[in-house]
Design a protein around this motif. Structure first.
Motif, PDB file in Angstrom:
ATOM      1  N   MET A  51       0.894  -1.230  -0.143  1.00 43.28           N
ATOM      2  CA  MET A  51       0.049   0.158  -0.004  1.00 43.28           C
ATOM      3  C   MET A  51       0.931   1.165  -0.106  1.00 43.28           C
ATOM      4  O   MET A  51       1.869   1.326   0.916  1.00 43.28           O
ATOM      5  CB  MET A  51      -0.937   0.040   1.475  1.00 43.28           C
ATOM      6  N   ASN A  52       0.604   2.215  -0.844  1.00 44.42           N
ATOM      7  CA  ASN A  52       1.518   3.509  -1.098  1.00 44.42           C
ATOM      8  C   ASN A  52       0.962   4.447   0.236  1.00 44.42           C
ATOM      9  O   ASN A  52      -0.486   4.389   0.404  1.00 44.42           O
ATOM     10  CB  ASN A  52       1.262   4.106  -2.492  1.00 44.42           C
ATOM     11  N   THR A  53       1.781   5.116   0.586  1.00 44.04           N
ATOM     12  CA  THR A  53       1.671   6.178   1.791  1.00 44.04           C
ATOM     13  C   THR A  53       1.578   7.348   1.277  1.00 44.04           C
ATOM     14  O   THR A  53       2.651   7.902   0.428  1.00 44.04           O
ATOM     15  CB  THR A  53       2.546   5.773   3.020  1.00 44.04           C
ATOM     16  N   LEU A  54       0.676   8.313   1.584  1.00 42.81           N
ATOM     17  CA  LEU A  54       0.851   9.506   1.207  1.00 42.81           C
ATOM     18  C   LEU A  54       0.716  10.817   2.302  1.00 42.81           C
ATOM     19  O   LEU A  54       0.156  10.050   3.465  1.00 42.81           O
ATOM     20  CB  LEU A  54      -0.570   9.867   0.313  1.00 42.81           C
ATOM     21  N   LEU A  55       1.337  11.935   2.322  1.00 43.56           N
ATOM     22  CA  LEU A  55       1.438  12.845   3.479  1.00 43.56           C
ATOM     23  C   LEU A  55       0.684  13.850   2.899  1.00 43.56           C
ATOM     24  O   LEU A  55       1.180  14.585   1.836  1.00 43.56           O
ATOM     25  CB  LEU A  55       2.666  12.978   3.944  1.00 43.56           C
ATOM     26  N   LEU A  56      -0.195  14.587   3.569  1.00 38.75           N
ATOM     27  CA  LEU A  56      -0.889  15.591   3.081  1.00 38.75           C
ATOM     28  C   LEU A  56      -0.733  16.884   4.067  1.00 38.75           C
ATOM     29  O   LEU A  56      -0.716  16.460   5.279  1.00 38.75           O
ATOM     30  CB  LEU A  56      -2.600  15.480   2.870  1.00 38.75           C
ATOM     31  N   ILE A  57      -0.082  18.047   3.541  1.00 35.40           N
ATOM     32  CA  ILE A  57       0.229  19.025   4.385  1.00 35.40           C
ATOM     33  C   ILE A  57      -0.629  20.410   3.779  1.00 35.40           C
ATOM     34  O   ILE A  57      -0.189  20.914   2.632  1.00 35.40           O
ATOM     35  CB  ILE A  57       1.793  19.400   4.618  1.00 35.40           C
ATOM     36  N   ASP A  58      -1.586  20.688   4.726  1.00 34.97           N
ATOM     37  CA  ASP A  58      -2.311  22.037   4.279  1.00 34.97           C
ATOM     38  C   ASP A  58      -2.973  22.423   5.468  1.00 34.97           C
ATOM     39  O   ASP A  58      -3.513  21.908   6.466  1.00 34.97           O
ATOM     40  CB  ASP A  58      -3.388  21.374   3.210  1.00 34.97           C
ATOM     41  N   ASP A  59      -2.997  23.891   5.386  1.00 35.95           N
ATOM     42  CA  ASP A  59      -3.482  24.378   6.800  1.00 35.95           C
ATOM     43  C   ASP A  59      -5.451  24.444   6.518  1.00 35.95           C
ATOM     44  O   ASP A  59      -5.838  25.242   7.635  1.00 35.95           O
ATOM     45  CB  ASP A  59      -3.278  25.881   6.758  1.00 35.95           C
ATOM     46  N   ASP A  60      -5.776  23.872   5.358  1.00 35.44           N
ATOM     47  CA  ASP A  60      -7.139  24.001   5.406  1.00 35.44           C
ATOM     48  C   ASP A  60      -7.717  22.521   5.675  1.00 35.44           C
ATOM     49  O   ASP A  60      -7.600  21.764   4.978  1.00 35.44           O
ATOM     50  CB  ASP A  60      -7.521  24.162   3.886  1.00 35.44           C
ATOM     51  N   ALA A  61      -8.471  22.551   7.171  1.00 35.22           N
ATOM     52  CA  ALA A  61      -8.849  21.261   7.605  1.00 35.22           C
ATOM     53  C   ALA A  61      -9.871  20.687   6.715  1.00 35.22           C
ATOM     54  O   ALA A  61      -9.910  19.556   6.681  1.00 35.22           O
ATOM     55  CB  ALA A  61      -9.338  21.577   9.076  1.00 35.22           C
ATOM     56  N   GLU A  62     -10.692  21.375   6.036  1.00 31.29           N
ATOM     57  CA  GLU A  62     -11.716  20.996   5.195  1.00 31.29           C
ATOM     58  C   GLU A  62     -11.030  20.187   4.032  1.00 31.29           C
ATOM     59  O   GLU A  62     -11.483  19.005   3.492  1.00 31.29           O
ATOM     60  CB  GLU A  62     -12.725  22.002   4.803  1.00 31.29           C
ATOM     61  N   VAL A  63      -9.963  20.848   3.314  1.00 28.52           N
ATOM     62  CA  VAL A  63      -9.453  20.201   2.434  1.00 28.52           C
ATOM     63  C   VAL A  63      -8.881  18.835   2.617  1.00 28.52           C
ATOM     64  O   VAL A  63      -8.894  17.844   1.964  1.00 28.52           O
ATOM     65  CB  VAL A  63      -8.359  21.248   1.645  1.00 28.52           C
ATOM     66  N   LEU A  64      -8.198  19.203   3.849  1.00 26.50           N
ATOM     67  CA  LEU A  64      -7.678  17.742   4.263  1.00 26.50           C
ATOM     68  C   LEU A  64      -8.519  16.412   4.373  1.00 26.50           C
ATOM     69  O   LEU A  64      -8.080  15.380   4.057  1.00 26.50           O
ATOM     70  CB  LEU A  64      -6.594  18.023   5.528  1.00 26.50           C
ATOM     71  N   GLU A  65      -9.493  16.903   4.943  1.00 28.26           N
ATOM     72  CA  GLU A  65     -10.681  16.008   5.474  1.00 28.26           C
ATOM     73  C   GLU A  65     -11.024  15.127   4.155  1.00 28.26           C
ATOM     74  O   GLU A  65     -11.280  13.948   3.912  1.00 28.26           O
ATOM     75  CB  GLU A  65     -11.553  16.325   6.259  1.00 28.26           C
ATOM     76  N   ILE A  66     -11.329  16.062   3.113  1.00 22.62           N
ATOM     77  CA  ILE A  66     -12.066  16.065   1.808  1.00 22.62           C
ATOM     78  C   ILE A  66     -11.071  14.839   0.960  1.00 22.62           C
ATOM     79  O   ILE A  66     -11.380  13.879   0.421  1.00 22.62           O
ATOM     80  CB  ILE A  66     -12.503  16.694   0.950  1.00 22.62           C
ATOM     81  N   ASN A  67      -9.891  15.311   1.157  1.00 27.97           N
ATOM     82  CA  ASN A  67      -8.623  14.391   0.463  1.00 27.97           C
ATOM     83  C   ASN A  67      -8.295  13.240   0.798  1.00 27.97           C
ATOM     84  O   ASN A  67      -8.337  12.105   0.282  1.00 27.97           O
ATOM     85  CB  ASN A  67      -7.556  15.520   0.211  1.00 27.97           C
ATOM     86  N   LYS A  68      -8.428  13.299   2.405  1.00 36.02           N
ATOM     87  CA  LYS A  68      -7.959  12.038   2.805  1.00 36.02           C
ATOM     88  C   LYS A  68      -8.911  10.932   2.852  1.00 36.02           C
ATOM     89  O   LYS A  68      -8.717   9.695   2.487  1.00 36.02           O
ATOM     90  CB  LYS A  68      -7.821  12.366   4.490  1.00 36.02           C
ATOM     91  N   LYS A  69     -10.410  11.486   2.919  1.00 35.07           N
ATOM     92  CA  LYS A  69     -11.387  10.288   2.712  1.00 35.07           C
ATOM     93  C   LYS A  69     -11.561   9.711   1.320  1.00 35.07           C
ATOM     94  O   LYS A  69     -11.634   8.677   1.111  1.00 35.07           O
ATOM     95  CB  LYS A  69     -12.736  11.238   3.013  1.00 35.07           C
ATOM     96  N   TYR A  70     -11.359  10.484   0.297  1.00 38.97           N
ATOM     97  CA  TYR A  70     -11.176   9.959  -1.109  1.00 38.97           C
ATOM     98  C   TYR A  70     -10.045   9.225  -1.218  1.00 38.97           C
ATOM     99  O   TYR A  70     -10.087   8.170  -1.915  1.00 38.97           O
ATOM    100  CB  TYR A  70     -11.223  11.328  -2.018  1.00 38.97           C
TER     101      TYR A  70
END
Length: 227
Positions: free
Chosen positions: A1-20
Motif C-alpha cells: 500500500m502506498n503512503t501519502l502525506l498531506l500538508i495543508d492548513d485548510d482542515a476541510e481540504v485535508l478531510e475531503i482529500n483524506k477520505k477520497y
C-alpha cells in the motif's frame, strides 16, 4: 500500500482529500502544521507528498526545500496561486508537479498515480543497474560494461563480480564466495575461486583503476573497492 502525506492548513481540504484517497487504497497521513509535516516526512517516509503553498508561518516553498534536503520523495504542490511564475517557482523549488485549486479528486488521484509509476520504474531501474564510476553491472542483461564496452564475462565471472560488488568495501571470504558460486564450500574450492578471480581481473585490466577494484585480502578472500 502506498503512503501519502498531506500538508495543508485548510482542515476541510485535508478531510475531503483524506477520505477520497483512503477510499482509493492509500494510507494517508495529514497535518495542518508545516513543521509537523516536515517531521512526518522524516518519520513516515511517504511515497508521495501533497503540499499546500500558502500556509501561515513556513510556506510550502520553504517546506519543500527542507524536505528536499533529506528526501527525494515526490512532491505535488496544491495551490490557489495559478500564475505561470508561481508554477515555475514551485517546480524549481523541488516539486514534481503543481496542481491549481480547485481541482477534481479524480485528476488528483491520476496525477499521483502517474508520479508513483514513474518513481517505481526509476527505482526498478536503479535496483537492476549497479554503477561504480565507469563500470556498470546490468542485472537484467547479466552483463558488465566499462565505458559502454561489454567485458564479455562468463556466467561464473559475472556472478563473482556481482557478488563482490553487492558487498562493497567489506571482506568477502573464500567461504562466502564458494557458497554463493557452488552452493557449498570446501577448501578444494579455493583454487577454483582464485582462478576465476584471475580471469575476471584480466578482463578488467583494460583500465588500471578498474582492475584494482578487486583487492586481495591475504589468505582470506577479496574486497570490492567502492570509492
Amino acid at each position: 500500500m502506498n503512503t501519502l502525506l498531506l500538508i495543508d492548513d485548510d482542515a476541510e481540504v485535508l478531510e475531503i482529500n483524506k477520505k477520497y484517497l483512503t477510499g482509493e487504497g492509500f494510507c494517508v497521513y495529514t497535518t495542518s502544521n508545516p513543521e509537523e509535516g516536515i517531521q512526518l516526512a522524516r518519520n513516515v517516509t511517504p511515497h508521495c507528498i501533497l503540499l499546500d503553498v500558502m500556509m501561515p508561518g513556513t510556506d510550502g516553498y520553504r517546506v519543500c526545500q527542507i524536505i528536499r534536503s533529506f528526501s527525494d520523495c515526490p512532491i505535488i504542490f496544491l495551490s490557489g496561486k495559478s500564475s505561470e511564475e508561481d508554477k515555475i517557482t514551485g517546480l524549481l523549488t523541488g516539486a514534481d508537479d503543481y496542481i491549481v485549486k480547485p481541482y477534481s479528486l479524480r485528476e488528483l488521484k491520476a496525477r499521483i498515480d502517474v508520479i508513483l509509476r514513474r518513481t517505481n520504474a526509476q527505482k526498478n531501474t536503479d535496483e537492476n543497474i549497479l554503477v561504480f564510476g565507469n563500470l556498470q553491472i546490468r542485472k537484467l542483461e547479466h552483463k558488465a560494461y566499462y565505458r559502454g564496452i561489454d567485458l564479455e564475462l562468463t556466467n561464473r565471472e559475472y556472478d563473482l563480480l556481482l557478488f563482490l560488488a553487492e558487498h562493497p568495501n567489506r571482506e568477502v571470504t573464500f567461504e562466502d564466495l564458494g557458497k554463493h558460486l557452488f552452493g557449498s564450500y570446501s577448501e578444494t574450492d579455493r583454487r577454483a575461486i582464485m582462478v576465476n578471480v584471475s580471469r575476471l581481473r584480466k578482463k578488467m585490466s583494460i583500465d588500471f583503476a578498474l582492475e584494482n577494484m578487486i583487492e586481495t585480502v591475504w589468505a582470506k578472500g577479496y574486497q570490492f573497492i567502492k570509492k
